[in-house]
Design a protein around this motif. Sequence first.
Motif, PDB file in Angstrom:
ATOM      1  N   GLN A 260      68.880  27.411   7.792  1.00 44.54           N
ATOM      2  CA  GLN A 260      69.593  27.197   6.541  1.00 44.54           C
ATOM      3  C   GLN A 260      70.789  28.118   6.504  1.00 44.54           C
ATOM      4  O   GLN A 260      70.764  29.199   7.090  1.00 44.54           O
ATOM      5  N   GLY A 261      71.865  27.684   5.859  1.00 43.97           N
ATOM      6  CA  GLY A 261      73.102  28.451   5.895  1.00 43.97           C
ATOM      7  C   GLY A 261      73.509  29.136   4.611  1.00 43.97           C
ATOM      8  O   GLY A 261      74.397  29.989   4.633  1.00 43.97           O
ATOM      9  N   SER A 262      72.911  28.786   3.495  1.00 38.62           N
ATOM     10  CA  SER A 262      73.336  29.364   2.218  1.00 38.62           C
ATOM     11  C   SER A 262      72.727  30.732   1.948  1.00 38.62           C
ATOM     12  O   SER A 262      73.194  31.459   1.075  1.00 38.62           O
ATOM     13  N   GLY A 263      71.688  31.064   2.671  1.00 41.49           N
ATOM     14  CA  GLY A 263      71.100  32.391   2.571  1.00 41.49           C
ATOM     15  C   GLY A 263      69.960  32.482   1.586  1.00 41.49           C
ATOM     16  O   GLY A 263      69.894  31.752   0.599  1.00 41.49           O
ATOM     17  N   GLY A 264      69.054  33.429   1.877  1.00 43.37           N
ATOM     18  CA  GLY A 264      67.970  33.693   0.947  1.00 43.37           C
ATOM     19  C   GLY A 264      68.492  34.120  -0.411  1.00 43.37           C
ATOM     20  O   GLY A 264      67.848  33.903  -1.439  1.00 43.37           O
ATOM     21  N   MET A 265      69.687  34.714  -0.449  1.00 41.33           N
ATOM     22  CA  MET A 265      70.247  35.227  -1.691  1.00 41.33           C
ATOM     23  C   MET A 265      70.509  34.134  -2.720  1.00 41.33           C
ATOM     24  O   MET A 265      70.602  34.423  -3.915  1.00 41.33           O
TER      25      MET A 265
ATOM     26  N   ILE B  89      67.931  40.599   3.583  1.00 40.86           N
ATOM     27  CA  ILE B  89      66.873  40.470   4.592  1.00 40.86           C
ATOM     28  C   ILE B  89      65.558  41.009   4.043  1.00 40.86           C
ATOM     29  O   ILE B  89      64.490  40.394   4.223  1.00 40.86           O
ATOM     30  N   ARG B  90      65.605  42.151   3.361  1.00 43.90           N
ATOM     31  CA  ARG B  90      64.387  42.698   2.746  1.00 43.90           C
ATOM     32  C   ARG B  90      63.777  41.698   1.768  1.00 43.90           C
ATOM     33  O   ARG B  90      62.559  41.467   1.768  1.00 43.90           O
ATOM     34  N   ARG B  91      64.611  41.119   0.914  1.00 48.16           N
ATOM     35  CA  ARG B  91      64.121  40.181  -0.113  1.00 48.16           C
ATOM     36  C   ARG B  91      63.515  38.943   0.526  1.00 48.16           C
ATOM     37  O   ARG B  91      62.454  38.456   0.114  1.00 48.16           O
ATOM     38  N   THR B  92      64.182  38.428   1.548  1.00 47.70           N
ATOM     39  CA  THR B  92      63.683  37.246   2.245  1.00 47.70           C
ATOM     40  C   THR B  92      62.337  37.540   2.907  1.00 47.70           C
ATOM     41  O   THR B  92      61.391  36.749   2.811  1.00 47.70           O
ATOM     42  N   ALA B  93      62.244  38.692   3.574  1.00 48.96           N
ATOM     43  CA  ALA B  93      60.996  39.060   4.247  1.00 48.96           C
ATOM     44  C   ALA B  93      59.872  39.297   3.241  1.00 48.96           C
ATOM     45  O   ALA B  93      58.719  38.938   3.491  1.00 48.96           O
ATOM     46  N   ALA B  94      60.213  39.875   2.085  1.00 47.37           N
ATOM     47  CA  ALA B  94      59.200  40.137   1.056  1.00 47.37           C
ATOM     48  C   ALA B  94      58.609  38.847   0.514  1.00 47.37           C
ATOM     49  O   ALA B  94      57.480  38.827   0.024  1.00 47.37           O
ATOM     50  N   ALA B  95      59.374  37.751   0.610  1.00 41.10           N
ATOM     51  CA  ALA B  95      58.889  36.443   0.166  1.00 41.10           C
ATOM     52  C   ALA B  95      58.053  35.743   1.233  1.00 41.10           C
ATOM     53  O   ALA B  95      57.606  34.613   1.020  1.00 41.10           O
TER      54      ALA B  95
ATOM     55  N   GLU C  84      61.616  29.279  -5.240  1.00 42.49           N
ATOM     56  CA  GLU C  84      62.044  28.420  -4.127  1.00 42.49           C
ATOM     57  C   GLU C  84      61.675  29.039  -2.782  1.00 42.49           C
ATOM     58  O   GLU C  84      61.219  28.329  -1.865  1.00 42.49           O
ATOM     59  N   LEU C  85      61.865  30.346  -2.649  1.00 39.16           N
ATOM     60  CA  LEU C  85      61.474  31.012  -1.413  1.00 39.16           C
ATOM     61  C   LEU C  85      59.982  30.854  -1.156  1.00 39.16           C
ATOM     62  O   LEU C  85      59.550  30.568  -0.028  1.00 39.16           O
ATOM     63  N   SER C  86      59.188  31.004  -2.207  1.00 41.55           N
ATOM     64  CA  SER C  86      57.739  30.861  -2.069  1.00 41.55           C
ATOM     65  C   SER C  86      57.359  29.439  -1.694  1.00 41.55           C
ATOM     66  O   SER C  86      56.492  29.220  -0.827  1.00 41.55           O
ATOM     67  N   SER C  87      58.019  28.459  -2.310  1.00 41.89           N
ATOM     68  CA  SER C  87      57.737  27.055  -2.012  1.00 41.89           C
ATOM     69  C   SER C  87      58.054  26.728  -0.556  1.00 41.89           C
ATOM     70  O   SER C  87      57.272  26.067   0.139  1.00 41.89           O
TER      71      SER C  87
END
Length: 314
Positions: free
Chosen positions: A66-71, A133-139, A77-80
């Motif tokens: 994906q290109g838009s980023g976890g941000m 990256i931290r936020r994405t990994a935490a999800a 949505e990240l959890s889904s």
Amino acid sequence: MQRTRNFLRSLGLPGGDPADLPSSTKRFPDGAQYRVEIPSVEGPEALEAVYTEADARGVVIHRVSQGSGGMLLTRRELSSIGRYAHARSVEVSLFARPVAAWDTGAASVATGGGPFAAQARGTEQLVHVLEDIRRTAAAGIRSVLITDLGVLTVAAKMRAAGELPADLQFKISVQMGLANPASIRLAEQAGADTYNVPTDLSLAQLAAIRATIDIPLDIYVEAPDDLGGFIRHFEIAELVRVAAPVYLKFGLRNAPNIYPSGTHLTPTAVALSRERVRRAEIGLELLQCYAPGAIGSKLPAAGLAVPKPVEELV
């Protein structure tokens, strides 16, 4: 030129791009030569569309990116996305954002500013990307797409220090732009887990890179218009033979760039995702025709950065 070629060889690098196109003997952990990636899968609806289409067509998709980023994804949505991918034992790689192209500086949009666009601009943006990256990994996501060599270097040190999960993988974006064996080996040494090569490299150039590094190569067999628009489906058999282990990446020519995406673009993202799966079916048909013995990974596959459900995180 021979002295320079000999010096390259003394460094463990090829002295030239091999015209004989040797077959790669390197493989994924499960012994496979290739896996399939669908890029630009923007959001939960697009992810579900990819696998609904893949099931209907009998196509195995190992990884989506994906290109838009976890941000630009909510925690819900990240959890889904993580739960869906975990249930299917597939990898999801989310872009590490922001980078200069989305910042307030003007250099990245100047006529000659293309090379700046994918770089982290200043210390504050470096911090922001690492926080993303931290936020994405935490999800629970276990793969992030990185464009900047400094971000990669620091993120790898954070992973080694326990600041990021030990099983988090760093997938390097085509936008990093490294295009020869010496530079791509630097990315591998810095902590890259897979490397997306520029879209226009010849088979001989890919063979030289493969001889130098061990990590999988991500190769666009159809590139978006803004990355050249190349359609290399009839080369897939040779790409697999020469560059294994390789992710066959099915972009889409004649399609809009929808970054940054969002719910206002969901119907477009879904339609594009479905067509990319159709393109993958075509490409794999040609691979079966010209290299029927080529080995693809079955799911679940060793080495895939499958998301972890948040409740399982320590």
